[in-house]
Design a protein around this motif. Structure first.
Motif, short mmCIF file in Angstrom:
data_model
loop_
_atom_site.label_atom_id
_atom_site.label_comp_id
_atom_site.label_asym_id
_atom_site.label_seq_id
_atom_site.Cartn_x
_atom_site.Cartn_y
_atom_site.Cartn_z
N HIS A 108 -9.54 -21.13 -8.57
CA HIS A 108 -10.36 -20.17 -8.85
C HIS A 108 -11.09 -19.46 -7.62
N ARG A 109 -10.35 -18.79 -6.81
CA ARG A 109 -10.67 -18.15 -5.56
C ARG A 109 -9.92 -16.81 -5.04
N VAL A 110 -10.49 -15.88 -4.93
CA VAL A 110 -9.85 -14.63 -4.18
C VAL A 110 -9.88 -14.30 -2.74
N THR A 111 -8.86 -14.43 -2.42
CA THR A 111 -8.97 -14.00 -0.89
C THR A 111 -8.39 -12.64 -0.35
N THR A 112 -9.06 -11.98 0.63
CA THR A 112 -8.68 -10.83 1.10
C THR A 112 -9.08 -10.97 2.68
N GLN A 113 -8.41 -9.86 3.22
CA GLN A 113 -8.81 -9.61 4.81
C GLN A 113 -9.66 -8.27 4.96
N ILE A 114 -10.56 -8.44 5.88
CA ILE A 114 -11.52 -7.25 6.03
C ILE A 114 -11.62 -7.09 7.72
N ASP A 115 -11.80 -5.72 8.03
CA ASP A 115 -11.86 -5.38 9.35
C ASP A 115 -13.30 -5.11 9.80
N ARG A 116 -14.06 -5.07 8.86
CA ARG A 116 -15.56 -4.38 9.11
C ARG A 116 -16.56 -5.00 7.97
N PHE A 117 -17.77 -5.04 8.26
CA PHE A 117 -18.41 -5.52 7.41
C PHE A 117 -19.19 -4.50 6.20
N ALA A 118 -19.28 -5.01 5.13
CA ALA A 118 -20.17 -4.10 3.95
C ALA A 118 -20.55 -5.18 2.84
N ARG A 119 -21.11 -4.69 1.80
CA ARG A 119 -21.51 -5.58 0.75
C ARG A 119 -20.07 -5.77 -0.05
N GLU A 178 -7.11 -13.37 -14.91
CA GLU A 178 -7.30 -14.11 -13.65
C GLU A 178 -6.80 -13.40 -12.33
N ARG A 179 -5.56 -13.25 -12.56
CA ARG A 179 -4.65 -12.75 -11.31
C ARG A 179 -4.92 -11.54 -11.12
N ASN A 180 -5.42 -10.54 -11.83
CA ASN A 180 -5.79 -8.95 -11.48
C ASN A 180 -7.27 -8.90 -10.92
N THR A 191 -5.54 -19.04 -9.00
CA THR A 191 -6.12 -19.54 -10.34
C THR A 191 -6.50 -20.92 -10.49
N GLU A 192 -5.92 -21.94 -9.89
CA GLU A 192 -5.98 -23.33 -9.98
C GLU A 192 -7.43 -23.64 -9.19
N LYS A 211 -10.44 -13.17 7.63
CA LYS A 211 -10.17 -13.55 6.14
C LYS A 211 -11.58 -14.03 5.45
N LEU A 212 -11.54 -13.57 4.17
CA LEU A 212 -12.57 -13.75 3.32
C LEU A 212 -12.26 -14.15 2.13
N ALA A 213 -13.06 -15.28 1.75
CA ALA A 213 -12.49 -15.93 0.27
C ALA A 213 -13.81 -16.13 -0.47
N LEU A 214 -13.76 -15.66 -1.82
CA LEU A 214 -14.99 -15.77 -2.66
C LEU A 214 -14.36 -16.48 -4.03
N SER A 215 -15.25 -17.31 -4.60
CA SER A 215 -14.97 -18.33 -5.62
C SER A 215 -15.59 -17.56 -6.70
N TYR A 216 -14.88 -18.06 -8.08
CA TYR A 216 -15.39 -17.65 -9.21
C TYR A 216 -15.35 -18.38 -10.15
N ASP A 217 -16.22 -18.47 -11.17
CA ASP A 217 -16.52 -19.24 -12.54
C ASP A 217 -15.57 -18.71 -13.60
N PRO A 218 -14.43 -19.44 -14.07
CA PRO A 218 -13.58 -18.60 -14.85
C PRO A 218 -14.32 -18.52 -16.46
N ASP A 219 -15.08 -19.17 -16.68
CA ASP A 219 -16.01 -19.26 -17.85
C ASP A 219 -16.99 -18.07 -18.01
N GLU A 220 -17.26 -17.46 -16.81
CA GLU A 220 -17.90 -16.41 -16.91
C GLU A 220 -17.25 -14.85 -16.88
N LEU A 221 -16.09 -15.11 -16.89
CA LEU A 221 -15.28 -14.01 -16.81
C LEU A 221 -15.44 -13.13 -18.06
N PRO A 222 -15.31 -11.52 -18.10
CA PRO A 222 -15.43 -10.94 -19.26
C PRO A 222 -14.24 -11.32 -20.28
#
Length: 272
Positions: free
Chosen positions: A132-143, A106-108, A129-130, A90-101
């Protein structure tokens, strides 16, 4: 195994077979990136040897985002290239809502991985959205990075019944359980509930490998770059293409999957 997460280093025991001997829960010092690996996860390098070192850094020369998405925040470079995990981590990345285009919902947001063939969108995602984190699952490394889909220009809805409905499933050469499930479930739905329409040609079903160069034209037409299902409602020679993204949340629930997809195709046949 040593894990260097943006400069924060930790060590974990891996046996000679590449099996992780303890659970891993790590976050970077700035809290922008987190990793979770279950005890017993197989962690191997590209040569299928036990993984010794994991290094995650911010990519100083990030790739351009796909044409249909914005890049949100940094691109993270996971090394070594070719490292793989079973089961997925499992991998999670956070974001700043003020920097969204402007106009981005957000939910997209979603996390995508970049490899030599371009950006790949994982099948699973969760957006908090509370926090401000997106989570996914990966099985191999990439950028990897958070991407925000650009809203396509609104299309005129077809009026009246469709002349034809194309159901098109795209996949990559390397197949996974979810990919195979969606194809099988779609085939079952089309062949069992739309027999007459299939026979007359009013409904068609295609399975397309996005990595086969011979399919470049149809891949470009639908804007596919990874496992994805599209329904194209054709009226008076005009395409009305929609991606059926929500059916991925029904993987494993056979009845719900079939009923949801059946409803979508029936709606398309009516011109909806």
């Amino acid at each position: 195994m040593e894990i260097d997460l943006l400069g924060t280093k930790s060590e974990f025991l891996v046996d000679s077979q590449g099996r992780l001997k303890t659970k891993v829960e790590l976050s970077s010092a700035d809290g922008r990136l987190s990793l979770w690996l279950d005890e017993g996860t197989m962690v191997k390098d590209k040569d299928e040897k036990p993984l010794q070192v994991v290094h995650v850094s911010i990519d100083s020369s990030p790739p351009f985002p796909p044409d249909d998405a914005y890049l949100v925040g940094a691109v993270y470079d996971f090394r070594p290239e070719g490292a793989n995990f079973d089961p997925q981590i499992k991998l999670a990345l956070s974001y700043d809502p003020d920097e969204l285009p402007e106009g981005v919902i957000e939910r997209n947001l979603y996390i995508a991985g970049y490899k030599d063939t371009g950006w790949e969108k994982p099948l699973y995602k969760n957006v908090d959205t509370e926090s401000h984190r997106v989570t996914t699952q990966i099985d191999r490394f990439a950028r990897v990075a958070i991407l925000a889909p650009k809203e396509p220009p609104p299309l005129d809805k077809p009026s009246g019944p469709a002349d034809k409905v194309e159901v098109v499933y795209f996949h990559r050469t390397q197949r996974c359980y979810s990919c195979i499930y969606v194809e099988a479930g779609t085939r079952y739905t089309v062949e069992n509930y739309f027999k007459d329409e299939l026979a007359s040609g009013r409904v068609t079903f295609q399975v397309i490998n996005v990595q086969d160069k011979e399919n470049a034209a149809i891949v470009k037409k639908y804007g596919a770059f990874t496992s994805s299902l599209f329904i194209n409602t054709i009226k008076d020679g005009t395409d009305h293409i929609k991606e059926a993204t929500d059916i991925y949340f029904l993987i494993g629930n056979d009845r719900a999957f079939v009923e949801a997809l059946r409803s979508k195709i029936e709606k398309s046949l009516k011109g909806g």
